[in-house]
Write a protein that holds these residues in place. Sequence first.
Motif, PDB file in Angstrom:
ATOM      1  N   LEU A  92       0.950  -1.259  -0.007  1.00 27.94           N
ATOM      2  CA  LEU A  92      -0.072   0.046   0.349  1.00 27.94           C
ATOM      3  C   LEU A  92       0.936   0.669  -0.334  1.00 27.94           C
ATOM      4  N   ALA A  93       2.021   1.008   0.643  1.00 26.46           N
ATOM      5  CA  ALA A  93       2.839   2.320   0.856  1.00 26.46           C
ATOM      6  C   ALA A  93       3.728   2.330  -0.339  1.00 26.46           C
ATOM      7  N   GLY A  94       3.652   1.742  -1.050  1.00 23.09           N
ATOM      8  CA  GLY A  94       4.325   1.341  -2.761  1.00 23.09           C
ATOM      9  C   GLY A  94       3.366   2.327  -3.820  1.00 23.09           C
ATOM     10  N   VAL A  95       1.890   1.787  -3.288  1.00 25.92           N
ATOM     11  CA  VAL A  95       0.930   1.672  -4.709  1.00 25.92           C
ATOM     12  C   VAL A  95       0.642   3.606  -4.066  1.00 25.92           C
ATOM     13  N   GLY A  96       0.941   3.783  -3.289  1.00 25.75           N
ATOM     14  CA  GLY A  96       0.470   5.025  -2.677  1.00 25.75           C
ATOM     15  C   GLY A  96       1.645   5.902  -2.941  1.00 25.75           C
ATOM     16  N   ALA A  97       3.174   5.819  -2.478  1.00 24.61           N
ATOM     17  CA  ALA A  97       3.712   6.342  -3.367  1.00 24.61           C
ATOM     18  C   ALA A  97       3.576   7.354  -5.098  1.00 24.61           C
ATOM     19  N   ALA A  98       4.047   5.528  -5.537  1.00 29.27           N
ATOM     20  CA  ALA A  98       3.922   5.413  -6.753  1.00 29.27           C
ATOM     21  C   ALA A  98       3.015   6.849  -7.842  1.00 29.27           C
ATOM     22  N   ALA A  99       1.246   7.002  -6.770  1.00 23.30           N
ATOM     23  CA  ALA A  99       0.056   7.812  -7.798  1.00 23.30           C
ATOM     24  C   ALA A  99       0.398   9.232  -6.841  1.00 23.30           C
ATOM     25  N   LEU A 100       1.405   9.115  -5.638  1.00 26.63           N
ATOM     26  CA  LEU A 100       1.369  10.460  -5.659  1.00 26.63           C
ATOM     27  C   LEU A 100       1.985  11.079  -6.307  1.00 26.63           C
ATOM     28  N   THR A 101       3.592  10.553  -6.665  1.00 28.04           N
ATOM     29  CA  THR A 101       4.198  10.922  -8.001  1.00 28.04           C
ATOM     30  C   THR A 101       3.712  11.276  -8.862  1.00 28.04           C
ATOM     31  N   ALA A 102       2.820  10.289 -10.055  1.00 27.98           N
ATOM     32  CA  ALA A 102       1.883  10.650 -10.980  1.00 27.98           C
ATOM     33  C   ALA A 102       1.575  11.441 -10.659  1.00 27.98           C
ATOM     34  N   GLY A 103       1.013  12.127  -9.425  1.00 28.35           N
ATOM     35  CA  GLY A 103      -0.263  13.186  -9.169  1.00 28.35           C
ATOM     36  C   GLY A 103       0.476  14.101  -9.301  1.00 28.35           C
ATOM     37  N   LEU A 104       2.012  14.177  -8.834  1.00 27.67           N
ATOM     38  CA  LEU A 104       2.577  15.828  -8.427  1.00 27.67           C
ATOM     39  C   LEU A 104       3.208  15.555 -10.389  1.00 27.67           C
ATOM     40  N   VAL A 105       3.717  14.897 -11.144  1.00 32.16           N
ATOM     41  CA  VAL A 105       3.870  14.951 -12.166  1.00 32.16           C
ATOM     42  C   VAL A 105       2.873  15.688 -12.950  1.00 32.16           C
ATOM     43  N   GLU A 106       1.740  14.922 -13.088  1.00 27.90           N
ATOM     44  CA  GLU A 106       0.883  15.517 -13.873  1.00 27.90           C
ATOM     45  C   GLU A 106       0.573  16.748 -13.572  1.00 27.90           C
ATOM     46  N   GLY A 107       0.210  17.751 -12.451  1.00 27.14           N
ATOM     47  CA  GLY A 107       0.337  18.839 -11.620  1.00 27.14           C
ATOM     48  C   GLY A 107       0.726  19.459 -12.376  1.00 27.14           C
ATOM     49  N   ALA A 108       2.342  19.462 -12.095  1.00 28.16           N
ATOM     50  CA  ALA A 108       2.934  20.674 -12.398  1.00 28.16           C
ATOM     51  C   ALA A 108       3.713  20.397 -14.262  1.00 28.16           C
ATOM     52  N   ARG A 109       2.847  19.403 -15.285  1.00 30.64           N
ATOM     53  CA  ARG A 109       2.552  19.646 -15.966  1.00 30.64           C
ATOM     54  C   ARG A 109       0.942  20.267 -16.716  1.00 30.64           C
ATOM     55  N   ARG A 110       0.388  20.626 -16.155  1.00 31.80           N
ATOM     56  CA  ARG A 110      -0.665  21.310 -15.770  1.00 31.80           C
ATOM     57  C   ARG A 110       0.111  22.494 -15.852  1.00 31.80           C
ATOM     58  N   LEU A 111       0.297  23.028 -14.623  1.00 35.62           N
ATOM     59  CA  LEU A 111       0.740  24.244 -14.224  1.00 35.62           C
ATOM     60  C   LEU A 111       1.680  24.739 -16.255  1.00 35.62           C
ATOM     61  N   VAL A 112       2.843  23.741 -16.182  1.00 37.81           N
ATOM     62  CA  VAL A 112       3.190  24.511 -17.814  1.00 37.81           C
ATOM     63  C   VAL A 112       2.451  25.139 -18.506  1.00 37.81           C
ATOM     64  N   VAL A 113       1.366  23.765 -18.140  1.00 39.88           N
ATOM     65  CA  VAL A 113       0.433  24.119 -19.618  1.00 39.88           C
ATOM     66  C   VAL A 113      -0.230  25.305 -19.755  1.00 39.88           C
ATOM     67  N   ARG A 114      -0.268  25.384 -18.298  1.00 40.47           N
ATOM     68  CA  ARG A 114      -1.327  26.996 -18.225  1.00 40.47           C
ATOM     69  C   ARG A 114      -0.730  28.032 -18.545  1.00 40.47           C
ATOM     70  N   ARG A 115       0.868  28.124 -18.259  1.00 41.03           N
ATOM     71  CA  ARG A 115       1.442  29.155 -17.374  1.00 41.03           C
ATOM     72  C   ARG A 115       1.755  29.570 -19.826  1.00 41.03           C
ATOM     73  N   LEU A 116       1.690  28.100 -20.257  1.00 39.70           N
ATOM     74  CA  LEU A 116       2.428  28.291 -21.433  1.00 39.70           C
ATOM     75  C   LEU A 116       1.136  29.177 -22.612  1.00 39.70           C
ATOM     76  N   THR A 117      -0.294  28.491 -21.706  1.00 41.48           N
ATOM     77  CA  THR A 117      -1.250  29.192 -22.483  1.00 41.48           C
ATOM     78  C   THR A 117      -1.497  31.221 -22.092  1.00 41.48           C
ATOM     79  N   HIS A 118      -1.412  31.091 -20.799  1.00 42.44           N
ATOM     80  CA  HIS A 118      -1.329  32.511 -20.932  1.00 42.44           C
ATOM     81  C   HIS A 118      -0.365  33.254 -21.571  1.00 42.44           C
ATOM     82  N   ARG A 119       1.062  32.718 -21.461  1.00 42.98           N
ATOM     83  CA  ARG A 119       1.413  33.730 -22.678  1.00 42.98           C
ATOM     84  C   ARG A 119       1.234  33.576 -24.123  1.00 42.98           C
ATOM     85  N   ARG A 120       0.588  32.738 -24.513  1.00 40.43           N
ATOM     86  CA  ARG A 120       0.245  32.779 -25.908  1.00 40.43           C
ATOM     87  C   ARG A 120      -0.954  33.786 -25.977  1.00 40.43           C
TER      88      ARG A 120
END
Length: 207
Positions: free
Chosen positions: A157-185
């Motif tokens: 359970l700890a391993g699954v939770g850590a993997a899910a948290l990592t994937a969520g952080l990566v996806e959140g960072a991607r969305r933040l980058v896309v949002r900043r790029l969209t604003h710049r566009r």
Amino acid sequence: MRGCGRVRTVRGLWQWRHNPLRRVTDLAEACAALAAALLILCAAPAVGWLTGAVAHDALSDAVREQRARRHEVTATVVTVLAQPPVDPDPETSSARDAHRRVLARWTGPDGRTRTGTVHAPPTGAAPGDRIPLWTDGHGSPVGRPLDGATATTHAVLAGVGAAALTAGLVEGARRLVVRRLTHRRYARWDSAWERAGQDWGRAGAGS
């Protein structure tokens, strides 16, 4: 399905990198999507596996330590004590309210006979019944030691939770980058429209 769509998006944007109509923000968005996909597919499972392995080692040490320090003995029920009233508030009541308390006698690992109040098994107990009891080296009652199966389950359970948290952080960072790029566009579009509007109505503006 969402992962497959992201891969197709990355493939399409990456193939478009030589298109003369592409913008810098398009290439940056493609790179962010590609990096996020690689991290989710590779880094997240690696983090999950590492976390699970570390947790399993720590819990295995705890299992060995508890089993070395805790001893199972057999106690004899002397009398069944009156059950206290069950707390009606679910936030303050505990699982122990459902177990009867009994006065029992047992011999500890040190050879001394002890008498004390312990919890009877969920099935109940009567005077003269013999019930299992876990004690420390001095014969004082303690909780049941952690078993290997439970330790493995917690590690997974700890391993699954850590993997899910990592994937969520990566996806959140991607969305933040896309949002900043969209604003710049959008900011660049506004600037372009503003410059174009200054030339409207002038002679030769359309030439």
